[in-house]
Design a protein around this motif. Structure first.
Motif, mmCIF file in Angstrom:
data_model
loop_
_atom_site.group_PDB
_atom_site.id
_atom_site.type_symbol
_atom_site.label_atom_id
_atom_site.label_comp_id
_atom_site.label_asym_id
_atom_site.label_seq_id
_atom_site.Cartn_x
_atom_site.Cartn_y
_atom_site.Cartn_z
ATOM 1 N N GLN A 25 -46.837 52.811 -14.541
ATOM 2 C CA GLN A 25 -47.427 52.127 -15.682
ATOM 3 C C GLN A 25 -47.241 50.616 -15.523
ATOM 4 O OE1 GLN A 25 -45.501 53.772 -19.127
ATOM 5 N NE2 GLN A 25 -46.792 55.591 -19.170
ATOM 6 N N PRO A 26 -48.293 49.842 -15.685
ATOM 7 C CA PRO A 26 -48.162 48.392 -15.546
ATOM 8 C C PRO A 26 -47.327 47.816 -16.680
ATOM 9 C CG PRO A 26 -50.326 48.961 -16.413
ATOM 10 C CD PRO A 26 -49.657 50.259 -16.037
ATOM 11 N N LEU A 27 -46.664 46.696 -16.401
ATOM 12 C CA LEU A 27 -45.908 46.005 -17.438
ATOM 13 C C LEU A 27 -46.854 45.463 -18.497
ATOM 14 C CD1 LEU A 27 -43.348 43.952 -15.306
ATOM 15 C CD2 LEU A 27 -42.984 46.141 -16.444
ATOM 16 N N SER A 28 -46.423 45.507 -19.742
ATOM 17 C CA SER A 28 -47.213 44.913 -20.819
ATOM 18 C C SER A 28 -47.127 43.392 -20.738
ATOM 19 C CB SER A 28 -46.672 45.371 -22.172
ATOM 20 O OG SER A 28 -45.395 44.796 -22.415
ATOM 21 N N ALA A 29 -47.966 42.715 -21.508
ATOM 22 C CA ALA A 29 -47.930 41.246 -21.528
ATOM 23 C C ALA A 29 -46.568 40.752 -21.999
ATOM 24 C CB ALA A 29 -49.039 40.717 -22.435
ATOM 25 N N GLY A 30 -46.004 41.433 -22.999
ATOM 26 C CA GLY A 30 -44.691 41.033 -23.485
ATOM 27 C C GLY A 30 -43.614 41.248 -22.443
ATOM 28 N N GLN A 31 -43.684 42.340 -21.697
ATOM 29 C CA GLN A 31 -42.703 42.592 -20.636
ATOM 30 C C GLN A 31 -42.832 41.566 -19.520
ATOM 31 O OE1 GLN A 31 -43.799 46.729 -19.937
ATOM 32 N NE2 GLN A 31 -41.841 47.434 -20.768
ATOM 33 N N ARG A 32 -44.070 41.228 -19.136
ATOM 34 C CA ARG A 32 -44.244 40.225 -18.077
ATOM 35 C C ARG A 32 -43.656 38.885 -18.511
ATOM 36 N NH1 ARG A 32 -49.419 42.518 -17.902
ATOM 37 N NH2 ARG A 32 -50.334 40.689 -18.897
ATOM 38 N N PHE A 33 -43.900 38.508 -19.768
ATOM 39 C CA PHE A 33 -43.365 37.242 -20.278
ATOM 40 C C PHE A 33 -41.837 37.293 -20.295
ATOM 41 C CE2 PHE A 33 -42.228 33.894 -23.138
ATOM 42 C CZ PHE A 33 -43.267 32.974 -23.109
ATOM 43 N N ALA A 34 -41.286 38.416 -20.733
ATOM 44 C CA ALA A 34 -39.831 38.557 -20.812
ATOM 45 C C ALA A 34 -39.180 38.459 -19.437
ATOM 46 C CB ALA A 34 -39.469 39.888 -21.468
ATOM 47 N N GLN A 35 -39.839 39.007 -18.429
ATOM 48 C CA GLN A 35 -39.260 38.956 -17.092
ATOM 49 C C GLN A 35 -39.335 37.558 -16.494
ATOM 50 O OE1 GLN A 35 -37.605 41.400 -16.389
ATOM 51 N NE2 GLN A 35 -38.507 43.195 -17.337
ATOM 52 N N ASP A 36 -40.269 36.755 -16.953
ATOM 53 C CA ASP A 36 -40.424 35.399 -16.407
ATOM 54 C C ASP A 36 -39.590 34.372 -17.163
ATOM 55 O OD1 ASP A 36 -41.903 33.553 -14.572
ATOM 56 O OD2 ASP A 36 -42.541 32.697 -16.490
ATOM 57 N N ALA A 37 -39.413 34.570 -18.473
ATOM 58 C CA ALA A 37 -38.652 33.633 -19.293
ATOM 59 C C ALA A 37 -37.147 33.844 -19.097
ATOM 60 C CB ALA A 37 -39.018 33.819 -20.762
ATOM 61 N N ILE A 38 -36.354 32.868 -19.540
ATOM 62 C CA ILE A 38 -34.907 33.028 -19.611
ATOM 63 C C ILE A 38 -34.560 33.455 -21.037
ATOM 64 C CG2 ILE A 38 -32.670 31.877 -19.446
ATOM 65 C CD1 ILE A 38 -34.017 32.272 -16.772
ATOM 66 N N ILE A 39 -33.977 34.652 -21.163
ATOM 67 C CA ILE A 39 -33.602 35.181 -22.468
ATOM 68 C C ILE A 39 -32.089 35.119 -22.609
ATOM 69 C CG2 ILE A 39 -33.626 37.181 -23.997
ATOM 70 C CD1 ILE A 39 -36.241 38.051 -22.754
#
Length: 404
Positions: A25-39
């Motif tokens: 299953q492809p990552l959702s837009a929110g998951q892609r953003f979360a993986q790229d941002a620093i949380i």
């Protein structure tokens, strides 16, 4: 590159966790953003749970809200482990040992899983520690200043062990400060010793945390501190009138004016008015219960246990259903009130007995928060600031102002 590596990490643990999407299953837009941002999440109560029941948090652990597989799914980069001690431990003289034991537990977790976890002592080290792989970096925040007792030198000791913020008090007044939950207000704000504590924290570069403090104590901290301060896990009282545990508009703006950041908490108790009322009622009833048990002991009667009280309370006050919108509303309002540079996140995962909004049940769910913020029109730049950029800036500023 980072997104691709993390996608593989998510796929690798997919079969071990029902919460994680299947590998195809492809990552959702929110998951892609979360993986790229620093949380950066400034409040996760995993250490307390580790002392009660040791779990290998490098593996999928369904009964808790923080573990490595879900943290990587959610894109979490920096998790402040809460070193919590209770007023009862303070009264018994065991708070210092408890705090050290919880730090030991965090270090043991890192020692057993160095490929998954590392201790973060400075924001300057974030990029270097990430270069070794997709690890979750663990910083330490002390919830309740009780472990330092009345000895300022313990601040230096705990700083050396990695503690980078201290919540000065918790649910009762202590040697340092008044608590928002305690009706006694022993000091009418900070104590004289508390003023010295703030000075020494500034000197060492430990962030001063005003969550849990009474309004007068927050004002005293803001007047005393030479460095920006944080609220590590607080809501905004605009949504919960009369609930002093959350920050008033006046105090939230004062935190921002000093260059600090309000880390919005997720727990129902702080974002939902009815749940907040239940929480305040719990602390009021708990204080009365303690007085009753003290009287029973004085009469020679057998007192009831605290667990008995808590079990009865929880049975009579089950968690309410709260939507993720309650947290989004808080962040929205905070950005409008304080500006995009002064709002962050401090979930309180593993600290609120599962009483969390729908869609924010574990560290896997930061993408849901991201998608909600995007749907409300917030820019990518603002979302990145809220997710971690603001806290890292404040932490760096406190560190720069230190004179150890």
């Amino acid at each position: 590159m980072r997104i691709a590596v993390l996608a593989l990490a998510v796929a690798a643990v997919a079969l071990s966790s029902p919460l994680i999407a299947q590998a195809d299953q492809p990552l959702s837009a929110g998951q892609r953003f979360a993986q790229d941002a620093i949380i950066v999440d400034t409040h996760i109560d995993a250490p307390s749970l580790l002392l009660r029941n040791w779990n290998d948090l490098g593996l999928d652990t369904p009964k808790v809200e923080f573990d490595y597989p879900r943290a990587r799914q959610g894109g979490l980069d920096v998790a402040f482990m809460s070193i919590y001690t209770s007023p009862a431990e303070d009264a018994a003289g065991t708070a210092t040992q408890t705090a050290h034991t919880q730090i030991d537990a965090v270090e043991a977790m890192v020692g057993r899983r160095p490929d998954q976890f590392a201790v973060l002592r400075s924001p300057k080290d974030l990029e270097r520690l990430h270069q070794r792989g997709q690890r979750v970096l663990l910083a330490l925040g002390m919830e309740n200043g009780a472990p330092i007792g009345d000895d300022l030198s313990k601040l230096k000791l705990f700083h050396a062990r990695g503690v980078r913020y201290i919540t000065l008090a918790h649910s009762e007044d202590n040697r340092i400060s008044d608590s928002s939950y305690d009706k006694h207000r022993k000091w009418k704000g900070l104590s004289p010793f508390g003023e010295q504590v703030v000075d020494e924290m500034n000197r060492l570069g430990i962030m001063v945390d005003v969550s849990h403090l009474s309004d007068d104590a927050v004002r005293d901290v803001l007047a005393r501190s030479k460095a920006p301060v944080i609220a590590s896990h607080s809501g905004l009282r605009h949504f919960t009138p009369g609930f002093e545990r959350n920050l008033s508009d006046e105090l939230a703006k004062a935190v921002a004016a000093k260059g600090g950041v309000v880390q919005v908490v997720f727990g129902n108790a702080f974002v939902d008015p009815a749940s907040a009322a239940d929480t305040q009622a719990y602390f009021d009833a708990s204080a009365k219960f303690e007085q009753e048990q003290a009287a029973a002991r004085a009469r020679g009667d057998k007192p009831r246990s605290e667990k008995e009280f808590d079990d009865a309370w929880q049975a009579a006050h089950p968690p309410r259903t709260v939507k993720i919108d309650a947290v989004l509303d808080q962040i929205d309002y905070g950005i409008k009130l304080l500006g995009a540079d002064h709002v962050g996140i401090g979930s309180d995962f593993d600290g609120v007995s599962g009483a969390l909004p729908e869609g924010l049940k574990s560290v896997a769910d930061y993408p849901n928060l991201i998608e909600g913020l995007k749907a409300r029109g917030h820019s990518d730049e603002t979302i990145r600031k809220v997710l971690g950029g603001n806290l890292l800036r404040v932490w760096g500023r406190v560190e720069a102002l230190a004179t150890p």
